[in-house]
Scaffold this motif. Structure first.
Motif, mmCIF file in Angstrom:
data_model
loop_
_atom_site.group_PDB
_atom_site.id
_atom_site.type_symbol
_atom_site.label_atom_id
_atom_site.label_comp_id
_atom_site.label_asym_id
_atom_site.label_seq_id
_atom_site.Cartn_x
_atom_site.Cartn_y
_atom_site.Cartn_z
ATOM 1 N N ASP A 36 -31.601 -28.396 -25.463
ATOM 2 C CA ASP A 36 -30.882 -29.659 -25.609
ATOM 3 C C ASP A 36 -29.702 -29.509 -26.571
ATOM 4 O O ASP A 36 -28.595 -29.974 -26.271
ATOM 5 N N ALA A 37 -29.918 -28.851 -27.700
ATOM 6 C CA ALA A 37 -28.825 -28.656 -28.667
ATOM 7 C C ALA A 37 -27.715 -27.801 -28.078
ATOM 8 O O ALA A 37 -26.520 -28.102 -28.249
ATOM 9 N N ARG A 38 -28.087 -26.748 -27.374
ATOM 10 C CA ARG A 38 -27.080 -25.884 -26.732
ATOM 11 C C ARG A 38 -26.310 -26.653 -25.680
ATOM 12 O O ARG A 38 -25.084 -26.544 -25.589
ATOM 13 N N TRP A 39 -27.023 -27.450 -24.859
ATOM 14 C CA TRP A 39 -26.347 -28.177 -23.799
ATOM 15 C C TRP A 39 -25.485 -29.311 -24.354
ATOM 16 O O TRP A 39 -24.392 -29.564 -23.844
ATOM 17 N N GLN A 40 -25.956 -29.991 -25.396
ATOM 18 C CA GLN A 40 -25.133 -31.053 -25.991
ATOM 19 C C GLN A 40 -23.795 -30.498 -26.465
ATOM 20 O O GLN A 40 -22.743 -31.094 -26.224
ATOM 21 N N LEU A 41 -23.825 -29.353 -27.106
ATOM 22 C CA LEU A 41 -22.583 -28.723 -27.562
ATOM 23 C C LEU A 41 -21.774 -28.202 -26.374
ATOM 24 O O LEU A 41 -20.572 -28.468 -26.267
ATOM 25 N N SER A 42 -22.418 -27.489 -25.488
ATOM 26 C CA SER A 42 -21.709 -26.885 -24.355
ATOM 27 C C SER A 42 -21.060 -27.934 -23.461
ATOM 28 O O SER A 42 -19.908 -27.775 -23.040
ATOM 29 N N MET A 46 -16.998 -28.346 -22.742
ATOM 30 C CA MET A 46 -16.367 -28.303 -21.415
ATOM 31 C C MET A 46 -15.606 -29.585 -21.102
ATOM 32 O O MET A 46 -14.529 -29.536 -20.507
ATOM 33 N N GLN A 47 -16.125 -30.735 -21.521
ATOM 34 C CA GLN A 47 -15.379 -31.980 -21.344
ATOM 35 C C GLN A 47 -14.068 -31.922 -22.125
ATOM 36 O O GLN A 47 -13.015 -32.326 -21.629
ATOM 37 N N ARG A 150 -17.560 -26.939 -12.039
ATOM 38 C CA ARG A 150 -18.350 -25.827 -11.484
ATOM 39 C C ARG A 150 -18.992 -25.025 -12.616
ATOM 40 O O ARG A 150 -20.177 -24.703 -12.574
ATOM 41 N N ASP A 151 -18.199 -24.712 -13.633
ATOM 42 C CA ASP A 151 -18.734 -23.959 -14.766
ATOM 43 C C ASP A 151 -19.806 -24.747 -15.500
ATOM 44 O O ASP A 151 -20.807 -24.177 -15.928
ATOM 45 N N ALA A 152 -19.605 -26.051 -15.640
ATOM 46 C CA ALA A 152 -20.584 -26.869 -16.350
ATOM 47 C C ALA A 152 -21.946 -26.808 -15.670
ATOM 48 O O ALA A 152 -22.975 -26.642 -16.326
ATOM 49 N N PHE A 153 -21.972 -26.940 -14.345
ATOM 50 C CA PHE A 153 -23.252 -26.886 -13.627
ATOM 51 C C PHE A 153 -23.915 -25.520 -13.771
ATOM 52 O O PHE A 153 -25.122 -25.416 -13.954
ATOM 53 N N SER A 154 -23.138 -24.473 -13.699
ATOM 54 C CA SER A 154 -23.681 -23.129 -13.812
ATOM 55 C C SER A 154 -24.253 -22.883 -15.210
ATOM 56 O O SER A 154 -25.341 -22.332 -15.364
#
Length: 167
Positions: A36-42, A46-47, A150-154
């Motif tokens: 969750d922490a990695r995805w919140q930052l990532s 990307m946004q 595309r990159d975000a989903f991957s």
């Protein structure tokens, strides 16, 4: 738009500090907490990159002044390189791999965060003043140069599900 980008930077710094707090632990935190922490930052990165791409770099590269174009090219090229490393790392460091090599992951993640903070600082010290001083209108957007969705989903798939590269 520059105010929005500055707010984004503040949020990226905050989310980076959250991740650093997890990286300070001697043992891996629960995989869902770390993911969750990695995805919140990532996801926020990307946004933010999509906004910069459409509102900032497009305008810099289309400007008539050579020094403005050169700054845009330089910052965009650096960003492409940093993002490539970031995306590759995010996809390679699946939850299973992190659990198996926590110390290496911690070291690499800290290095990436330091690079992110340095990049943010440089944008705020060099790029944003150039945009302001050159009176470049970044309120309207141009065409994106990259498919950020595309990159975000991957990346999300790798971080959250641990499946590695897709498509």
């Amino acid at each position: 738009m520059l105010e929005r980008l500055l707010r984004d930077h503040a949020l990226m710094r905050e989310r980076g500090r959250t991740l650093l707090g997890l990286l300070d632990q001697p043992e891996p935190p629960p995989s869902d907490v770390l993911a969750d922490a990695r995805w919140q930052l990532s996801s926020h990165i990307m946004q933010h990159l999509a906004l910069e791409d459409r509102h900032l770099y497009t305008k810099l590269l289309q400007d008539d002044r050579p020094h403005v174009q050169e700054a845009g090219r330089r910052f965009q090229a650096e960003l492409a390189e940093l993002f490539g490393c970031f995306a590759e790392s995010a996809q390679q460091w699946t939850p299973e791999r992190i659990a198996g090599d926590w110390d290496t992951f911690r070291s690499m993640a800290r290095t990436r965060l330091v690079k992110m903070y340095a990049r943010i600082d440089r944008e705020e010290a060099e790029l944003f003043p150039l945009v302001y001083d050159a009176a470049i209108d970044v309120s309207a957007h141009g065409l994106p140069s990259h498919n950020w969705t595309r990159d975000a989903f991957s990346i999300k798939d790798a971080i959250v599900n641990g499946s590695g590269r897709t498509g």
